[in-house]
Design an enzyme around this catalytic site. Structure first.
Site, mmCIF file in Angstrom:
data_model
loop_
_atom_site.group_PDB
_atom_site.id
_atom_site.type_symbol
_atom_site.label_atom_id
_atom_site.label_comp_id
_atom_site.label_asym_id
_atom_site.label_seq_id
_atom_site.Cartn_x
_atom_site.Cartn_y
_atom_site.Cartn_z
ATOM 1 C CD GLU A 129 -3.180 -1.019 2.039
ATOM 2 O OE1 GLU A 129 -3.080 -0.226 2.988
ATOM 3 O OE2 GLU A 129 -4.131 -1.804 1.909
ATOM 4 C CG HIS A 251 -9.225 6.033 0.965
ATOM 5 N ND1 HIS A 251 -9.065 5.779 -0.377
ATOM 6 C CD2 HIS A 251 -8.649 4.995 1.616
ATOM 7 C CE1 HIS A 251 -8.416 4.626 -0.525
ATOM 8 N NE2 HIS A 251 -8.150 4.133 0.683
ATOM 9 N NE ARG A 297 -4.961 5.670 2.632
ATOM 10 C CZ ARG A 297 -5.418 4.820 3.493
ATOM 11 N NH1 ARG A 297 -6.063 5.262 4.559
ATOM 12 N NH2 ARG A 297 -5.272 3.536 3.326
ATOM 13 C CG HIS A 358 -10.553 6.465 4.895
ATOM 14 N ND1 HIS A 358 -11.434 5.464 4.565
ATOM 15 C CD2 HIS A 358 -9.395 5.841 5.256
ATOM 16 C CE1 HIS A 358 -10.837 4.284 4.705
ATOM 17 N NE2 HIS A 358 -9.602 4.492 5.132
ATOM 18 N NE ARG A 393 -5.614 5.503 9.213
ATOM 19 C CZ ARG A 393 -5.985 4.496 8.410
ATOM 20 N NH1 ARG A 393 -5.347 3.338 8.449
ATOM 21 N NH2 ARG A 393 -6.983 4.646 7.563
HETATM 22 P P1 FAD Z 1 -15.240 0.872 14.737
HETATM 23 O O1 FAD Z 1 -14.917 -0.372 14.021
HETATM 24 O O2 FAD Z 1 -15.691 2.022 13.933
HETATM 25 O O3 FAD Z 1 -16.354 0.491 15.798
HETATM 26 C C1 FAD Z 1 -16.995 1.486 16.565
HETATM 27 C C2 FAD Z 1 -18.064 0.834 17.378
HETATM 28 O O4 FAD Z 1 -18.568 1.750 18.337
HETATM 29 C C3 FAD Z 1 -19.286 0.363 16.583
HETATM 30 O O5 FAD Z 1 -19.670 -0.876 17.110
HETATM 31 C C4 FAD Z 1 -20.334 1.425 16.895
HETATM 32 O O6 FAD Z 1 -21.644 0.953 16.802
HETATM 33 C C5 FAD Z 1 -19.975 1.715 18.337
HETATM 34 N N1 FAD Z 1 -20.449 2.993 18.856
HETATM 35 C C6 FAD Z 1 -20.101 4.242 18.445
HETATM 36 N N2 FAD Z 1 -20.720 5.160 19.214
HETATM 37 C C7 FAD Z 1 -21.469 4.487 20.119
HETATM 38 C C8 FAD Z 1 -22.331 4.867 21.164
HETATM 39 N N3 FAD Z 1 -22.585 6.162 21.446
HETATM 40 N N4 FAD Z 1 -22.949 3.900 21.895
HETATM 41 C C9 FAD Z 1 -22.754 2.598 21.601
HETATM 42 N N5 FAD Z 1 -21.934 2.171 20.628
HETATM 43 C C10 FAD Z 1 -21.304 3.105 19.907
HETATM 44 N N6 FAD Z 1 -7.754 0.589 8.528
HETATM 45 C C11 FAD Z 1 -6.735 -0.279 8.352
HETATM 46 O O7 FAD Z 1 -5.813 -0.336 9.161
HETATM 47 N N7 FAD Z 1 -6.734 -1.100 7.266
HETATM 48 C C12 FAD Z 1 -7.722 -1.091 6.335
HETATM 49 O O8 FAD Z 1 -7.704 -1.867 5.398
HETATM 50 C C13 FAD Z 1 -8.778 -0.171 6.495
HETATM 51 N N8 FAD Z 1 -9.771 -0.085 5.576
HETATM 52 C C14 FAD Z 1 -10.836 0.730 5.818
HETATM 53 C C15 FAD Z 1 -11.890 0.761 4.907
HETATM 54 C C16 FAD Z 1 -13.010 1.523 5.173
HETATM 55 C C17 FAD Z 1 -14.149 1.542 4.186
HETATM 56 C C18 FAD Z 1 -13.074 2.287 6.352
HETATM 57 C C19 FAD Z 1 -14.277 3.113 6.660
HETATM 58 C C20 FAD Z 1 -12.004 2.298 7.242
HETATM 59 C C21 FAD Z 1 -10.884 1.527 6.980
HETATM 60 N N9 FAD Z 1 -9.797 1.500 7.858
HETATM 61 C C22 FAD Z 1 -8.765 0.639 7.647
HETATM 62 C C23 FAD Z 1 -9.867 2.187 9.144
HETATM 63 C C24 FAD Z 1 -10.246 1.145 10.215
HETATM 64 O O9 FAD Z 1 -11.174 0.250 9.660
HETATM 65 C C25 FAD Z 1 -10.855 1.789 11.438
HETATM 66 O O10 FAD Z 1 -10.030 2.819 11.885
HETATM 67 C C26 FAD Z 1 -10.993 0.763 12.544
HETATM 68 O O11 FAD Z 1 -11.717 -0.356 12.087
HETATM 69 C C27 FAD Z 1 -11.696 1.390 13.732
HETATM 70 O O12 FAD Z 1 -11.986 0.372 14.649
HETATM 71 P P2 FAD Z 1 -12.636 0.770 16.029
HETATM 72 O O13 FAD Z 1 -12.818 -0.512 16.767
HETATM 73 O O14 FAD Z 1 -11.870 1.839 16.668
HETATM 74 O O15 FAD Z 1 -14.051 1.400 15.651
HETATM 75 C C1 SIN Z 2 -7.751 0.770 2.005
HETATM 76 O O1 SIN Z 2 -7.969 -0.430 1.878
HETATM 77 O O2 SIN Z 2 -7.422 1.507 1.088
HETATM 78 C C2 SIN Z 2 -7.910 1.379 3.362
HETATM 79 C C3 SIN Z 2 -6.721 1.091 4.158
HETATM 80 C C4 SIN Z 2 -6.662 2.002 5.355
HETATM 81 O O3 SIN Z 2 -7.515 2.846 5.555
HETATM 82 O O4 SIN Z 2 -5.679 1.868 6.100
#
Ligand code: FAD
Ligand code: SIN
Length: 557
Positions: A129, A251, A297, A358, A393
């Site tokens: 990447e 993104h 990015r 993103h 990031r």
């Molecule tokens: P999240 O997975 O966002 O989970 C948040 C949780 O909190 C959810 O369950 C939600 O319902 C809950 N929540 C929020 N507010 C409340 C509330 N008030 N009360 C109760 N529950 C609540 N990162 C990488 O490193 N590699 C990748 O390939 C990558 N691809 C991505 C692709 C996409 C399309 C996106 C959007 C992001 C991507 N990212 C990637 C970023 C990464 O996915 C996220 O930063 C990471 O998954 C965040 O995880 P998290 O557990 O912090 O939060």
């Molecule tokens: C992607 O797959 O391009 C997202 C990866 C990331 O957000 O780190």
């Protein structure tokens, strides 16, 4: 176990993404854990993650190289100690995920069979990447997040010590110890039952914010609806500092199609040779950066923004049609399928793409154990500002951070566990809310807020745009305070209240940074200052938990 929240838990984790579920599984070894999720469990960013997880597994790669790549992309603001902590422990996190049963892609089927299935780190396929100087992205085809999430959710469901709760929205933290001189402690959380719209409280010895980011502040985003910055807003109202909120990552390649909502085209596609082109077929990235399509990015998103504005076009195109069709279908099966549904065959056609919000690089300030400014309150994952990402990031470090800091936070809670009693009763949720709400006004405010942030606080900023945003947000804050006082609360209203607060924190941070660095580009201050300083906002009004007053803030940077 799933269902109604128990009134008391050892550890209450708000959020069921990568960070929350990992912490739950690690902590359930010594405590009774509840995991709360508004909407369904999968409605976080984790489920949608595509590219993968960055970790050093290849013999030709090194931890030092991953650390350096992260620091370079972070534009001088990464905290080296945190970068080393996450990078050094990422491979262990991937090993743990394999043990949980995550079906990562292997180098070849033969390699998987030789090792009896993908249980050996050396059998994993490594993707490329942007801005990574080696192949070091561990993935499950182009749907890594789904594979991780479904595996961890299954493990959590099977665990008798984990209570999963869907359809409950955390409103605010129950903060104890407000007396002068005493350190604030967290005693639990007020939660809204989304179905009945009743408020309950859950007492907990430890509370963990794992609520994800705030990219829903923007009109166009790759994120699901849950990304409304709830954890950042709750922590701020309870008295925690937040940091580097101006660094919103856009993104470069979100699918541009009237029937596709927030669909990402992974950066890993550029890692497999896809290039970006203008409508007339001209490749343009080498005019902006010698790394071309694999620049970081911020550079790629700004280049696309520049070219679309210069030409008056809606989008640019990502093209992988020059690669063998079989390879494209195997490597990107979900993107291939989704695009085909929309009439785009990526083995032959170019993909229309635009940048979209993103990732939230800033957030609740934590140390490497996930500890916040409030005793017994932890934060993990995208909701935090740990110092890992700095001003930008690097791809796929977010998931690594979720796992590594969740591990450290579980260890830290384990150490304090025996000496932390259940909290004494806290305050009750302020009563006297109105009976119903005007949902149309709430939805209009949502639209206004997200449009305002997109127009004035987006990829390219200026002092006058930021001032304009601040004025609009002030009005919105006032209206939302009125809604909050008069109407019966709903999840939409709570999210809107959080988002307008977080948007204000973003604007204040952006206005305080009088330079351009990483993801923050201001036309009036295009130069990068010689000294790199974090933007730290400190809440000055600790008295308000209901959000009835806008908290004050000051910039320390
Ligand atoms: P999240 O997975 O966002 O989970 C948040 C949780 O909190 C959810 O369950 C939600 O319902 C809950 N929540 C929020 N507010 C409340 C509330 N008030 N009360 C109760 N529950 C609540 N990162 C990488 O490193 N590699 C990748 O390939 C990558 N691809 C991505 C692709 C996409 C399309 C996106 C959007 C992001 C991507 N990212 C990637 C970023 C990464 O996915 C996220 O930063 C990471 O998954 C965040 O995880 P998290 O557990 O912090 O939060
Ligand atoms: C992607 O797959 O391009 C997202 C990866 C990331 O957000 O780190």
């Amino acid at each position: 176990m799933t269902g109604f929240p128990p009134p008391k838990l050892d550890i209450l984790i708000i959020g069921s993404g990568a960070a929350g579920l990992t912490l739950a599984l690690r902590a359930a070894r010594f405590a009774r854990v509840g995991v709360l999720s508004k909407a369904s469990l999968e409605q976080g960013a984790t489920f949608y993650a595509q590219g993968g997880i960055a970790a050093v597994l290849d013999k030709g790669d090194s931890l030092e190289s991953h650390i350096e790549d992260t620091m370079i992309v972070g534009g001088g603001l990464c905290h080296r100690e945190m970068v080393e902590h996450v990078v050094n422990h990422s491979a262990a996190a991937v090993r743990w995920l394999l043990e949980q049963g995550v079906p990562f892609s292997t180098r070849t089927e033969a390699a998987a069979q030789e090792t009896g299935g993908a249980t050996d780190l050396s059998s994993l396929h490594l993707a490329q990447e942007g801005a990574h100087s080696h192949r070091r992205i561990i993935h499950a085809t182009d749907a890594t997040g789904k594979a991780v999430f479904e595996t961890l959710r299954q493990r959590a469901r099977e665990h008798p010590g984990i209570h999963l709760m869907e359809g409950w929205t955390a409103i605010d933290l129950i903060a104890l110890g407000r007396k002068a001189g005493s350190r604030r402690r967290c005693g639990g959380v007020y939660v809204l039952d989304d179905a009945s719209r009743e408020v309950h409280s859950i007492a907990a010895r430890f509370v963990v914010l794992a609520t994800g980011g705030a990219s829903k502040a923007y009109l166009y985003t790759t994120n699901p609806d849950s990304a409304s910055g709830d954890g950042i807003a709750m922590a701020w109202r309870a008295g925690c500092r937040v940091g580097n909120m101006e660094f919103n990552q856009f993104h470069p390649t979100c699918l541009f199609h009237p029937h596709a909502r927030s669909f990402l085209i992974t950066e890993a596609m550029r890692g497999e040779g896809a290039w970006l082109e203008l409508p007339d077929g001209e490749r343009f990235m080498h005019r902006f950066d010698s790394r071309g399509e694999l620049a970081s990015r911020d550079v790629v998103a700004r280049a696309i923004d520049h070219e679309t504005k210069r030409l008056g076009e809606d989008c640019v195109y990502l093209n992988i049609s020059h690669q063998p069709a079989e390879l494209v279908r195997e490597r990107f099966p979900n993107i291939h399928r989704r695009c085909l549904e929309l009439g785009i065959d990526i083995t032959r056609d170019r993909i229309p793409v635009v940048p979209a919000a993103h990732y939230t690089c800033g957030g609740v300030m934590i140390n490497r154990h996930g500890e916040t400014d409030i005793e017994n309150l932890y934060a993990v994952g995208e909701t935090t500002f740990s110092g890992l990402h700095g001003a930008n990031r690097i791809a796929s470090n977010s998931l690594s951070e979720c796992f590594v800091i969740a591990f450290s936070a579980a260890d830290s809670i384990a150490e304090k566990f025996a000496d932390t009693p259940f909290p004494e009763a806290g305050e009750t949720w302020p009563a006297g809310r109105g009976e119903s709400g005007d949902d149309v006004l709430v939805s209009h405010n949502w639209d206004e807020l997200r449009r305002c942030m997109w127009d004035y606080v987006g990829i390219v900023r200026s002092d006058s745009r930021l001032r304009r945003a601040e004025r609009r947000l002030e009005l919105l804050r006032e209206e939302i305070r009125d809604h909050f006082r008069s109407y019966r609360i709903s999840r939409d209203l709570l999210e809107l209240r959080n988002l307008v607060l977080v948007a204000s924190l973003i604007v204040r941070s952006a206005a305080a940074r009088r330079e351009s660095r990483g993801l923050h580009f201001n036309l009036d201050h295009p130069q990068t200052a010689s000294e790199a300083v974090d933007t730290v906002l400190v809440p000055t009004d600790h008295a308000d938990l209901s959000g009835a007053h806008a908290p004050g803030a000051q910039s320390l940077s």
